[in-house]
Each structure stands twice: as structure tokens, then as C-alpha cells.
Scaffold this motif. Structure first.
Motif, PDB file in Angstrom:
ATOM      1  N   HIS A   1      42.967  -2.360 -51.695  1.00 58.66           N
ATOM      2  CA  HIS A   1      43.090  -0.904 -51.746  1.00 58.66           C
ATOM      3  C   HIS A   1      42.088  -0.319 -50.748  1.00 58.66           C
ATOM      4  O   HIS A   1      41.171  -1.017 -50.299  1.00 58.66           O
ATOM      5  CB  HIS A   1      42.800  -0.392 -53.150  1.00 58.66           C
ATOM      6  CG  HIS A   1      43.686  -1.011 -54.184  1.00 58.66           C
ATOM      7  ND1 HIS A   1      44.898  -0.486 -54.537  1.00 58.66           N
ATOM      8  CD2 HIS A   1      43.536  -2.144 -54.915  1.00 58.66           C
ATOM      9  CE1 HIS A   1      45.457  -1.246 -55.455  1.00 58.66           C
ATOM     10  NE2 HIS A   1      44.655  -2.263 -55.700  1.00 58.66           N
ATOM     11  N   TYR A   2      42.218   0.972 -50.422  1.00 58.77           N
ATOM     12  CA  TYR A   2      41.286   1.550 -49.452  1.00 58.77           C
ATOM     13  C   TYR A   2      41.049   3.030 -49.685  1.00 58.77           C
ATOM     14  O   TYR A   2      41.884   3.739 -50.235  1.00 58.77           O
ATOM     15  CB  TYR A   2      41.789   1.320 -48.022  1.00 58.77           C
ATOM     16  CG  TYR A   2      43.144   1.930 -47.731  1.00 58.77           C
ATOM     17  CD1 TYR A   2      43.258   3.214 -47.217  1.00 58.77           C
ATOM     18  CD2 TYR A   2      44.301   1.204 -47.984  1.00 58.77           C
ATOM     19  CE1 TYR A   2      44.499   3.758 -46.965  1.00 58.77           C
ATOM     20  CE2 TYR A   2      45.538   1.746 -47.726  1.00 58.77           C
ATOM     21  CZ  TYR A   2      45.630   3.027 -47.217  1.00 58.77           C
ATOM     22  OH  TYR A   2      46.859   3.572 -46.975  1.00 58.77           O
ATOM     23  N   HIS A   3      39.856   3.457 -49.274  1.00 61.35           N
ATOM     24  CA  HIS A   3      39.464   4.861 -49.266  1.00 61.35           C
ATOM     25  C   HIS A   3      39.855   5.459 -47.921  1.00 61.35           C
ATOM     26  O   HIS A   3      40.003   4.734 -46.937  1.00 61.35           O
ATOM     27  CB  HIS A   3      37.939   4.997 -49.389  1.00 61.35           C
ATOM     28  CG  HIS A   3      37.408   4.710 -50.745  1.00 61.35           C
ATOM     29  ND1 HIS A   3      37.606   5.546 -51.808  1.00 61.35           N
ATOM     30  CD2 HIS A   3      36.655   3.687 -51.207  1.00 61.35           C
ATOM     31  CE1 HIS A   3      37.002   5.058 -52.873  1.00 61.35           C
ATOM     32  NE2 HIS A   3      36.421   3.920 -52.534  1.00 61.35           N
ATOM     33  N   GLY A   4      39.936   6.757 -47.854  1.00 62.66           N
ATOM     34  CA  GLY A   4      40.196   7.446 -46.601  1.00 62.66           C
ATOM     35  C   GLY A   4      39.135   7.194 -45.551  1.00 62.66           C
ATOM     36  O   GLY A   4      39.399   7.283 -44.353  1.00 62.66           O
ATOM     37  N   ASP A   5      37.916   6.834 -45.983  1.00 67.25           N
ATOM     38  CA  ASP A   5      36.829   6.559 -45.033  1.00 67.25           C
ATOM     39  C   ASP A   5      36.894   5.142 -44.464  1.00 67.25           C
ATOM     40  O   ASP A   5      36.031   4.746 -43.691  1.00 67.25           O
ATOM     41  CB  ASP A   5      35.470   6.829 -45.660  1.00 67.25           C
ATOM     42  CG  ASP A   5      35.127   5.887 -46.809  1.00 67.25           C
ATOM     43  OD1 ASP A   5      35.890   4.934 -47.084  1.00 67.25           O
ATOM     44  OD2 ASP A   5      34.072   6.108 -47.439  1.00 67.25           O
ATOM     45  N   GLY A   6      37.922   4.377 -44.864  1.00 63.84           N
ATOM     46  CA  GLY A   6      38.113   3.038 -44.304  1.00 63.84           C
ATOM     47  C   GLY A   6      37.602   1.897 -45.152  1.00 63.84           C
ATOM     48  O   GLY A   6      37.914   0.737 -44.895  1.00 63.84           O
ATOM     49  N   ARG A   7      36.801   2.166 -46.190  1.00 64.86           N
ATOM     50  CA  ARG A   7      36.291   1.073 -47.028  1.00 64.86           C
ATOM     51  C   ARG A   7      37.434   0.427 -47.803  1.00 64.86           C
ATOM     52  O   ARG A   7      38.307   1.093 -48.325  1.00 64.86           O
ATOM     53  CB  ARG A   7      35.227   1.581 -47.995  1.00 64.86           C
ATOM     54  CG  ARG A   7      33.957   1.991 -47.293  1.00 64.86           C
ATOM     55  CD  ARG A   7      32.903   2.446 -48.273  1.00 64.86           C
ATOM     56  NE  ARG A   7      33.377   3.659 -48.945  1.00 64.86           N
ATOM     57  CZ  ARG A   7      32.865   4.140 -50.077  1.00 64.86           C
ATOM     58  NH1 ARG A   7      31.885   3.511 -50.678  1.00 64.86           N
ATOM     59  NH2 ARG A   7      33.343   5.245 -50.609  1.00 64.86           N
TER      60      ARG A   7
ATOM     61  N   LYS B   1      35.590  -1.962 -59.365  1.00 63.17           N
ATOM     62  CA  LYS B   1      35.936  -1.855 -57.949  1.00 63.17           C
ATOM     63  C   LYS B   1      35.014  -2.797 -57.172  1.00 63.17           C
ATOM     64  O   LYS B   1      33.814  -2.597 -57.125  1.00 63.17           O
ATOM     65  CB  LYS B   1      35.738  -0.419 -57.469  1.00 63.17           C
ATOM     66  CG  LYS B   1      36.236  -0.159 -56.077  1.00 63.17           C
ATOM     67  CD  LYS B   1      35.970   1.284 -55.659  1.00 63.17           C
ATOM     68  CE  LYS B   1      36.922   2.226 -56.333  1.00 63.17           C
ATOM     69  NZ  LYS B   1      36.780   3.628 -55.847  1.00 63.17           N
ATOM     70  N   LEU B   2      35.591  -3.850 -56.589  1.00 62.55           N
ATOM     71  CA  LEU B   2      34.834  -4.809 -55.786  1.00 62.55           C
ATOM     72  C   LEU B   2      35.039  -4.461 -54.313  1.00 62.55           C
ATOM     73  O   LEU B   2      36.111  -4.695 -53.749  1.00 62.55           O
ATOM     74  CB  LEU B   2      35.303  -6.239 -56.059  1.00 62.55           C
ATOM     75  CG  LEU B   2      34.705  -7.332 -55.166  1.00 62.55           C
ATOM     76  CD1 LEU B   2      33.186  -7.381 -55.274  1.00 62.55           C
ATOM     77  CD2 LEU B   2      35.322  -8.678 -55.505  1.00 62.55           C
ATOM     78  N   TYR B   3      34.025  -3.863 -53.717  1.00 68.11           N
ATOM     79  CA  TYR B   3      34.094  -3.514 -52.292  1.00 68.11           C
ATOM     80  C   TYR B   3      34.012  -4.787 -51.457  1.00 68.11           C
ATOM     81  O   TYR B   3      33.139  -5.632 -51.678  1.00 68.11           O
ATOM     82  CB  TYR B   3      32.959  -2.566 -51.905  1.00 68.11           C
ATOM     83  CG  TYR B   3      33.179  -1.161 -52.378  1.00 68.11           C
ATOM     84  CD1 TYR B   3      34.009  -0.289 -51.670  1.00 68.11           C
ATOM     85  CD2 TYR B   3      32.583  -0.694 -53.544  1.00 68.11           C
ATOM     86  CE1 TYR B   3      34.227   0.998 -52.106  1.00 68.11           C
ATOM     87  CE2 TYR B   3      32.795   0.601 -53.983  1.00 68.11           C
ATOM     88  CZ  TYR B   3      33.618   1.444 -53.261  1.00 68.11           C
ATOM     89  OH  TYR B   3      33.836   2.715 -53.694  1.00 68.11           O
ATOM     90  N   LEU B   4      34.908  -4.924 -50.493  1.00 71.02           N
ATOM     91  CA  LEU B   4      34.932  -6.133 -49.674  1.00 71.02           C
ATOM     92  C   LEU B   4      33.679  -6.269 -48.819  1.00 71.02           C
ATOM     93  O   LEU B   4      33.249  -7.387 -48.537  1.00 71.02           O
ATOM     94  CB  LEU B   4      36.196  -6.163 -48.808  1.00 71.02           C
ATOM     95  CG  LEU B   4      37.496  -6.244 -49.619  1.00 71.02           C
ATOM     96  CD1 LEU B   4      38.692  -6.290 -48.679  1.00 71.02           C
ATOM     97  CD2 LEU B   4      37.493  -7.426 -50.554  1.00 71.02           C
TER      98      LEU B   4
END
Length: 132
Positions: free
Chosen positions: A61-67, A86-89
Motif C-alpha cells: 500500500h502507499y501514501h500520497g507522499d510515496g511511502r 502498518k509496517l513501513y518498508l
């Protein structure tokens, strides 16, 4: 193709008022159970219109800021979703942008400090890269 293998340490099996609970990987199309205690997320590198590379796949999945991140959802006894991890890559150090094929393993905490099911940003406990 890279596979992110996620293990959850000390995941609770009950939480009131939800009763028996389970944790599932939330993809863009469905919720998936762990196999032998491991959530497997196939990913590949894609290039956007600006020429920047990022991780992509049904479980990414992704945020609008690219994360980019992976969602794990807590499901109650009657099927109700009540929390998500939520596990940020970019919190998985051995994943690294642009690296080749293989598996990357990570273990995250299954509980908050108060013993309730983990939620919000995942707390990474360890990680390991293997060549298969």
C-alpha cells in the motif's frame, strides 16, 4: 521478485470485547492468513513517471507522499476489523531500494507495551536477508 516474510512475535489470540482474534495480511483484494506463522508478501521494483523506483505488489500500500507499507489487520471473532499494524518498508533495513531477488525476513512485535494487540506503526524486532 522479492518476497517479504513477516513474522509476528507474541501475537495475542484474545482481546475483549472481540473475543478470539486473528491477524491477517491485508492485500488490495483480500485478507490472507499466515502460513506456518509467516505472512508472505511478493513484491517487485517498479518505476514511476519520474523515473524513481519503488516497491509494488498486491500487498503493498502507499501514501500520497510515496511511502510504501504493508497492512496487517486484527479480526475479531465475528469478523470485525478493529486494529491494523502498518509496517513501513523503509523500516525494514535489509530490504533496501533496488536490491535484487530473494527473501527478506522481518519480525515485528505483536503487542503494545500494555499487552493489547499491536497497532499503528510496526515495531521491528529483527530482520534477515536470505538468498532464496
Amino acid at each position: 521478485m522479492t518476497r517479504l516474510l513477516i513474522r509476528v512475535d507474541n501475537a495475542p489470540t484474545r482481546c475483549e470485547p472481540y473475543g478470539a482474534i486473528r491477524l491477517q495480511l491485508q492485500t488490495k483484494k483480500a485478507f490472507e492468513e499466515a502460513k506456518d506463522g509467516v505472512y508472505t508478501v511478493p513484491m517487485s521494483q517498479k518505476e514511476n513517471r519520474k523515473g524513481e523506483t519503488h516497491w509494488a505488489g498486491d500487498g503493498v500500500h502507499y501514501h500520497g507522499d510515496g511511502r510504501r507499507f504493508i497492512y496487517l489487520a486484527w479480526i475479531g471473532e465475528r469478523g470485525q476489523r478493529f486494529r491494523r499494524i502498518k509496517l513501513y518498508l523503509d523500516h525494514v533495513p535489509n530490504l533496501g531500494e533496488g536490491e535484487g531477488e530473494g527473501d527478506v525476513e522481518v519480525t515485528i512485535a505483536g503487542t503494545m507495551k500494555d499487552g493489547t494487540p499491536a497497532c499503528s506503526t510496526a515495531r521491528v524486532l529483527d530482520e534477515n536477508r536470505s538468498g532464496s
